[in-house]
Design a protein around this motif. Structure first.
Motif, PDB file in Angstrom:
ATOM      1  N   HIS A   1       0.903  -1.097   0.054  1.00  0.00           N
ATOM      2  CA  HIS A   1      -0.118   0.015   0.039  1.00  0.00           C
ATOM      3  C   HIS A   1       0.983   1.520  -0.154  1.00  0.00           C
ATOM      4  O   HIS A   1       1.733   1.471   0.784  1.00  0.00           O
TER       5      HIS A   1
ATOM      6  N   GLU B   1      -2.296  -6.135  -4.411  1.00  0.00           N
ATOM      7  CA  GLU B   1      -2.296  -5.745  -3.069  1.00  0.00           C
ATOM      8  C   GLU B   1      -2.805  -7.044  -2.214  1.00  0.00           C
ATOM      9  O   GLU B   1      -2.824  -6.916  -0.851  1.00  0.00           O
TER      10      GLU B   1
ATOM     11  N   HIS C   1     -16.578  -9.285  -4.114  1.00  0.00           N
ATOM     12  CA  HIS C   1     -17.137  -8.768  -5.211  1.00  0.00           C
ATOM     13  C   HIS C   1     -16.129  -8.263  -6.393  1.00  0.00           C
ATOM     14  O   HIS C   1     -16.472  -7.929  -7.501  1.00  0.00           O
ATOM     15  N   HIS C   2     -14.960  -8.149  -5.887  1.00  0.00           N
ATOM     16  CA  HIS C   2     -13.651  -8.068  -6.956  1.00  0.00           C
ATOM     17  C   HIS C   2     -13.269  -9.126  -7.884  1.00  0.00           C
ATOM     18  O   HIS C   2     -12.685  -9.417  -8.746  1.00  0.00           O
TER      19      HIS C   2
ATOM     20  N   GLY D   1      -8.261  -7.264  -5.092  1.00  0.00           N
ATOM     21  CA  GLY D   1      -8.975  -6.358  -4.084  1.00  0.00           C
ATOM     22  C   GLY D   1      -9.573  -7.044  -2.725  1.00  0.00           C
ATOM     23  O   GLY D   1     -10.749  -7.062  -2.376  1.00  0.00           O
ATOM     24  N   TYR D   2      -8.699  -7.791  -2.460  1.00  0.00           N
ATOM     25  CA  TYR D   2      -8.965  -8.544  -1.236  1.00  0.00           C
ATOM     26  C   TYR D   2      -9.911  -9.849  -1.332  1.00  0.00           C
ATOM     27  O   TYR D   2     -10.400 -10.473  -0.416  1.00  0.00           O
TER      28      TYR D   2
ATOM     29  N   ASP E   1     -21.056  -1.057  -1.970  1.00  0.00           N
ATOM     30  CA  ASP E   1     -19.419  -0.945  -1.527  1.00  0.00           C
ATOM     31  C   ASP E   1     -18.948   0.356  -2.372  1.00  0.00           C
ATOM     32  O   ASP E   1     -19.432   0.517  -3.521  1.00  0.00           O
TER      33      ASP E   1
ATOM     34  N   HIS F   1     -16.230   0.585  -3.637  1.00  0.00           N
ATOM     35  CA  HIS F   1     -15.404   0.167  -4.880  1.00  0.00           C
ATOM     36  C   HIS F   1     -16.248  -0.502  -5.953  1.00  0.00           C
ATOM     37  O   HIS F   1     -17.346  -1.352  -5.414  1.00  0.00           O
TER      38      HIS F   1
ATOM     39  N   PHE G   1     -10.097   2.308  -7.317  1.00  0.00           N
ATOM     40  CA  PHE G   1      -9.733   0.920  -7.405  1.00  0.00           C
ATOM     41  C   PHE G   1     -11.200   0.419  -7.622  1.00  0.00           C
ATOM     42  O   PHE G   1     -12.261   0.983  -7.129  1.00  0.00           O
TER      43      PHE G   1
ATOM     44  N   ASP H   1     -17.345   0.874   2.844  1.00  0.00           N
ATOM     45  CA  ASP H   1     -16.284   1.579   2.871  1.00  0.00           C
ATOM     46  C   ASP H   1     -16.670   2.980   2.189  1.00  0.00           C
ATOM     47  O   ASP H   1     -15.736   3.771   1.881  1.00  0.00           O
TER      48      ASP H   1
ATOM     49  N   TYR I   1     -13.249  -0.430   6.099  1.00  0.00           N
ATOM     50  CA  TYR I   1     -12.018  -0.553   6.507  1.00  0.00           C
ATOM     51  C   TYR I   1     -11.782   0.388   7.670  1.00  0.00           C
ATOM     52  O   TYR I   1     -10.823   0.466   8.171  1.00  0.00           O
TER      53      TYR I   1
END
Ligand SMILES: NCCCNCCCCCS
Ligand SMILES: [Zn+2]
Length: 343
Positions: A19, A118, A159-160, A168-169, A196, A198, A226, A285, A324
């Motif tokens: 990051h 990431e 969802h990514h 995106g985790y 969300d 993003h 992102f 977020d 987050y």
């Protein structure tokens, strides 16, 4: 409203996230679930249960086989290759390279299946991702069984994730799994509403050519946020899916005024689509103090958002995605649920 949550989410907690040019403690961490569970209990939403065992057939139907094989075996291959640390993508099929053939080399394979750098993979990531999918599957069955709503407290989020990429985790798209499960249960038209911060690029990608699942997302404009490379308002679907994709990007600093207008526009399109079931990708977020986002919603706004969603009157599955600002995640996520129940 029943909440489904698995303790196996703890199996995924990488040491670091790349990051701003540094390795930091991942923003997407186990304590997110703890704050949400504490808030649920504080507010009397104590109906909390573990998931049923994961059903692999729907996951195999959603994800490309080679991608699932990669996720399952990546850690062992990485370690057999002598890599000292956790799995972090470093080489990607960039412009005018061949993105149709996965290399044999595990370092090459990691980047082939990644959409961002990431997100690390560790020894427990595969098991945690499956447990998150099981959470979504179990909660969806509760709604399909007649409950007005249920809360899939998913971690890691989804969802990514596409049928063949993580990032995106996210690893397995929990919300997409739930939408497909509603379809398999005979619900003719399903909507996924992604609130969300993003853009839900993975969910959009999965349903982009489908006319039976409507996807709507309110998110940070991709020029600034992102995942950057998807989420523009001119992405409206393709083929049978033309008109079944709605992107509502908002600029940096957007507050609840424009955000709620976008929500109302999304809800109107979901109603016009004739959705008979709703999956909400519940990321919080968009909150003003989120460390990696730029909207300015405050906690009471999430109550109002929940009320507006509840007024749609659809059987609704909430799937936890991002958020987050960890001390506030419980209040913000549960506010959406309480607003919904209050509608
Ligand atoms: N390092 C800051 C960029 C953030 N990259 C991933 C964001 C994933 C959000 C999931 S909801
Ligand atoms: Zn997010």
């Amino acid at each position: 409203m029943r909440t489904i949550c698995s303790e196996d989410h703890r199996l995924h907690f990488p040491q670091a996230e790349l990051h701003a040019g540094q390795f930091v403690t991942p923003f997407e961490r186990p304590s997110r679930v703890e704050y949400i569970l504490a808030r649920l209990r504080e507010r009397g939403l104590n109906d909390i249960a573990a998931p049923d065992p994961v059903a692999m057939a729907p996951i195999r139907a959603l994800c490309r086989p080679d991608y699932l094989a990669f996720l399952e075996h990546a850690w062992d291959e990485w370690k057999r290759a002598g890599c000292a640390g956790e799995i972090i993508p470093a080489s990607f099929p960039a412009r005018r390279m061949n993105a149709d053939r996965a290399p044999t080399n595990i370092d090459g394979k990691v980047g082939f299946y990644a959409l961002a750098a990431e997100t690390a993979i560790t020894a427990g990531t595969w098991a945690a991702a499956l447990s998150s999918a099981a959470v979504a599957q179990t909660a969806q069955r509760i709604v399909a069984g007649g409950a007005r709503a249920a809360f899939a407290l998913c971690r890691p989020p989804g969802h990514h994730a596409t049928a063949d990429m993580f990032g995106g985790y996210c690893f397995i798209n929990n919300a997409a799994l739930a939408a497909e499960a509603f379809r398999a249960d005979g619900v003719a038209r399903v909507a996924v509403l992604d609130i969300d911060f993003h853009h839900g690029n993975g969910t959009q990608d999965i349903f982009y050519r489908r006319g039976d699942v409507f996807f709507a997302s309110i998110h940070g404009a991709p020029e600034h946020a992102f995942p950057y490379y998807l989420g523009y308002s001119d992405e409206t679907g393709e083929g049978p899916g033309e008109g079944a994709n709605l992107n509502l990007p908002l600029p940096p600093g957007a507050g609840y005024g424009p955000w709620a207008e976008a929500l109302d526009a999304a809800l109107a399109r979901i109603r016009a689509f004739g959705a008979e079931a709703l999956v909400v990708s519940l990321g919080v977020d968009a909150y003003k103090d989120d460390p990696i986002s730029f909207f300015t919603l405050d906690s009471p706004d999430f109550l109002d958002a929940g009320r507006r969603i509840g007024r749609l009157g659809l059987p609704t599955l909430f799937c936890m995605e991002g958020g987050y600002a960890i001390e506030a995640i419980g209040v913000n996520a549960v506010n959406v649920l309480e607003g919904f129940l209050d509608a």
